[in-house]
Design an enzyme around this catalytic site. Structure first.
Site, short mmCIF file in Angstrom:
data_model
loop_
_atom_site.label_atom_id
_atom_site.label_comp_id
_atom_site.label_asym_id
_atom_site.label_seq_id
_atom_site.Cartn_x
_atom_site.Cartn_y
_atom_site.Cartn_z
N GLY A 51 0.83 -1.18 0.00
CA GLY A 51 0.00 0.00 0.00
C GLY A 51 0.87 1.24 0.00
N CYS A 52 0.30 2.36 -0.43
CA CYS A 52 1.10 3.58 -0.51
C CYS A 52 1.48 4.07 0.88
CB CYS A 52 0.36 4.65 -1.30
SG CYS A 52 -1.27 5.05 -0.67
N TYR A 53 0.53 4.02 1.83
CA TYR A 53 0.86 4.48 3.18
C TYR A 53 1.94 3.62 3.81
CZ TYR A 53 -3.19 7.62 3.03
OH TYR A 53 -4.07 8.62 2.72
N GLN B 172 -2.55 12.73 2.00
CA GLN B 172 -2.45 12.26 0.62
C GLN B 172 -3.27 13.15 -0.31
OE1 GLN B 172 -4.34 8.50 -0.16
NE2 GLN B 172 -2.60 7.78 -1.34
N GLU C 126 2.17 12.21 -1.15
CA GLU C 126 1.79 11.62 0.13
C GLU C 126 2.91 11.82 1.14
OE1 GLU C 126 0.11 7.65 -0.07
OE2 GLU C 126 1.40 7.09 1.59
#
Lengths: 362, 362, 362, 362
Positions: free
Chosen positions: C162-164, C190, C265
């Site tokens: 995931g991006c986070y 984000q 982000e």
């Protein structure tokens, strides 16, 4: 604790005892804003907001910035009692039958749709198709306040102008009245709120946010509205020596663009004049026209930015002679949701009910 | 760990062995981008960036997005050795003497300023004042690649066009070549990067962020550049039956606006034609002009948005007949920093040094 | 003229002869970007893009910025021939069966969904519900390149993070490896592209444009992914004297916010450490970890801004001791669509097929 | 025509007959907004605005949105006559001597600087350096209206809180009063107007517009203000069973970030509690605290977005138990220029002069 279950906090109550008004179709951006302005207006009593898509939800939940605690109801015209006025925020063609029904009950209407803006039924049918209630056209007054103040005061139906015509006509009226417009290009730019509460590629921040997008190329429906009003202004030209009627058959080249802000609209108007017009004459002409106007701010030295009128009923106007081409350029800057639509509706309601024109709007 | 003290991380090294190039004045937006593009170019070797205001700082510290580790130096033309080409990103009037000095050392120049864009010295002096090095004008070629490809290839000085002329001329060239432009309004909109690395009310997000602002009303210096090139295109019209020369003395009404995005520019061009032009003819004319162009994307059904060309060297073009007015509308969309300035400079360098025109730009 | 009817213009062709790859589900933001990156990659040959909602349309029409001329097809796994790899961009639960089918045909997969990110089936089922293909979990490798490079190279299924988690784990890995994290808050912000190609109040510019909105309060599904990876890093701690395992049962307080930009982000990580950590130790620890990493840019003096990594595969990291509280603060900045998803997928594909890790990404 | 030469148009005159107030330092964002709010206030008479950098210019020319026709004057305290109150919008350290001089003439002051916010002289000197007028500290009341309403009403000096403390303390006050805060992280995000009328990389749209930037890492001067007020709230805890004083020596980890909007601020507060707190208890606690507050909107089901409070004096608050970690998360959303600064100053002036607290603010 406040009445709504969604949150606590104070909110000014709507004025009791004044004219009772409803907003029909308050789920969209412009209807919701009209409700907000009327709710906090010191003289009107906002008694209902209608909207099928959000039935039962308080307006302030759908539009948290507008702290109107009223709950969306269905519109049942035949059951309305003791209503003095209505703002109708329906799409064109859908608006006319409702406006008719409201009129039958003696309710005065400010209609935000295009249904009653054109005097010419032929022009309406060319751009929009069949008119649902053509017999009402005669009763309607074009609601650009600064141009038709006297008729608006007594009207049963006020056809609130489109946002582009509002900015354009205020930028051009002094030239049109003098019969000076020989040819005209209007390049208009508007924030994304102009697309309304529509969810698609046009409004998604990732697609609209760093973009400039022309739309409705060579076919914007606000064109005939601008042309008709310019012709009207021109035909009343009584300026000595003016080539009267030059504007009468004017075909306007109008193009709209979406730019990445929320609220704000700029009409940049490029005018080929019927004779040379010097800067000093322009200044005089525009000052004569607008010095007494409470909501037109005439700039004399530089063009406006739309941020200067954000969330106000002001239109800022600037006109200049273009020494290079011998033409004139004129700008009109408004907030498309405010002076372009909803606050102009309130300005008209003020006139219709005998309140000072600026009431609730400064 | 990387060589710079500011951070770690990999960065592609500049190509060794290719033509050696410098960017003079790389502290501004356009010079820095030119350096970025040349640093990552597979065939050029970027050997120096100059800029007095940031002496000793690595470019990648001043512009973190551009990972060029070179450090800003002073420009000392007389000490340059083994340099093949220079991009000069100085203000007008300041550029010409430096360009001259570079030419004396045999260095080929792409000049981003206005100093060599106009063939007419009189026009230059009218809009900019005295020219510092008028004797060099003859050596300069106007660097709108698609219009002057052949001359650019062999030029000593390429005068890179202004961003507005780039978008406007690509939108209009097919009409101009056919001698069809009788009257012309250009309404241009640009993102805030167009104001450059300037810190004032124009660029502060709180003032620019929800704004639309016209600037330089009726007096933009890109006007003569557009007029001169349109006249040139028109004079070469060899289309049978075209009223040759119609565009020759054209005065263009040009107006620029800042809108709240970073990079992107739209030229909306309103054309009164010398004779009626149908949509099919337009399509054919534009397709003929652009089908083989690698960096012109001709749209056939709808206008472009500037986001579609962001951070690319493409120009998107769309033209349509306006049935209502009988005029034509044409749009040119570019990234003002890329095709509008710095990537077009690289496109020209590719031509000048015999590389494929698209090298380093796709 | 180009092959598509929508516009003309050049586009680099995809590399023929290299590994043949498809993108399944390329109609969303991340799948489309993966297709764009693979199309212009010098070594992979992108042979198909699939997506039911846009069947028959060229990708470059749906995403004009991504000039991929391939047309959306249905995915028919059983008919695939000669395909070496696939990027799967499906929602969780929908991805696993397709990944399984692709594996049965020997195709190596980078899966962008959450289906194979968690080693713990129990954790998956707690946060996502029943797992469609649990037997494949053993075959999957967690695709945060910098943490699991060796396993990724040989993997059949790479579960792209995931991006986070990507931004958070890169900001925290050195601390976690040293077993120093006693308590942890992650506040993540984000851009709106993180909401995907979804059209609603979340993404409408008029509602999202001047807003900051927390979402999924106290319940974000990226939480277990971060916790599992931190525990893994911590358990391998071999630093002498480190209170090994401190991070093992860590519960992370994670909160995400949408802010009004497109791509970008920031993970701001607030760490209570198991013992005091001085700034010099932090610098050494992070420099040791990241000096050789091509895509981690370690800042030593100030925190990053997300614009610095926009449209790149870089993650910028900064960590500092907070003298006031005795805690540590660490930041990870990425482009959520690039390093956060699609360019990291390409980074992993480079590893899987033996290309230099930076190929096609600088 | 209006009195100013810059444009025509109506503007509500300031209220004559009410308390006479000046704004000192009205050239910055917060002073100008205070002037705007007082100009249109129905009960105060704004009689002067001062500011050296714009001497002689009408405020409405410098800030076109604020239609205040008063012209910037120099501040000459010794010549002030018949002034009842002043809003002082000076930088810290510069404010205190002016506040002192105004007090000597009996003028009541709302000071927007940090000079009188801290009760502890030691804390002031640690974070700001020597205090210019420490003897006035005793006279000052901390102006977070909801926390110190009674003292504000009679105060000579009201130290208007910082914007971050306003959002944070309103989000946390119920927990602090109950002595429940054992550890605390505050992650705050603010629009670019928070940087003020400063022209540099921080505010240029091209650098700030698609960015998220942490600033003043681990050293924000609003930290001691938050800590002191939390300790104060905690020390007055009389809730039976509360571990009184838990908050007393709390060190807060506070971090601020700039995000790309104009006005708006979100404080996300991560609380480790001294004992488990269930959601129902939280709801009750917050409802008890805020049900009667006119400007605190307590949300019960989801967190706020800052757009909901834009250009209002409202603070929206939401608190939730985090079942995963056993902690609490609380949000406070305000407009940093309004409730965060200038409209809270007016709220305080209303109290000081016996007007209803909401006057001029709904």
């Amino acid at each position: 604790m406040a009445s709504s279950s969604s949150h606590t906090g104070a909110s000014q109550p709507s004025a009791a005892g004044g004219p009772r008004v409803i907003v029909a179709g308050a789920t969209g951006f412009t209807g919701a804003l009209a409700a907000h302005l009327l709710w906090r207006h010191p003289d009107f009593e906002l008694v209902a907001v209608t909207g099928r898509s959000e039935l039962g939800r308080p307006l302030r939940e759908v539009y948290p910035r507008y702290r109107v605690p009223l709950t969306f109801e269905p519109l049942e015209v035949e059951r309305l009692q003791g209503i003095d006025a209505a703002v109708v925020a329906y799409p064109h063609a859908a608006a006319a039958p409702t406006v008719g029904a409201l009129r039958e009950r003696g309710i005065r209407v400010v209609d935000l749709s295009a249904d009653f803006r054109l005097r010419s039924l032929a022009a309406y049918e060319q751009w929009y198709g069949e008119h649902p209630r053509p017999e009402l056209l005669d009763e309607a007054v074009y609601g650009l306040t600064e141009l038709h103040r006297d008729q608006i005061a007594g009207a049963g139906i006020v056809a609130n102008p489109g946002c582009y015509p509002t900015a354009s006509l205020l930028a051009l009226a002094p030239l049109a009245r003098a019969g000076l417009i020989a040819d005209l290009v209007i390049d208009a730019k508007q924030g994304i709120s102009g697309a309304g509460r529509v969810f698609d590629e046009t409004t998604h921040l990732s697609m609209a946010g760093e973009n400039i997008v022309p739309y409705k190329v060579a076919a914007h429906r606000h064109t005939p509205e601008i042309e008709e009003q310019l012709a009207l202004l021109s035909s009343s030209a009584d300026v000595a020596g003016a080539p009267a009627g030059a504007t009468n058959e004017l075909k306007v080249q109008f193009q709209a663009h979406l730019v990445p802000l929320d609220q704000g609209e700029m009409a940049s108007c490029y005018v080929t004049t019927t004779r040379p017009v010097a800067s000093e004459e322009l200044k005089r002409m525009y000052t004569d026209a607008y010095a007494a106007e409470p909501f037109v701010e005439l700039l004399l030295e530089h063009p406006p930015g739309v941020l200067e009128v954000r969330e106000t009923n002001y239109c800022r106007v600037f006109a200049a002679a273009d020494g290079h081409t011998g033409k004139v350029i004129a700008f009109g800057a408004i907030d498309n949701l405010w002076k372009g639509t909803s606050s102009q509706a309130v300005q008209n309601l003020n006139l219709m009910f005998g309140f000072p024109e600026t009431r609730g709007l400064l």
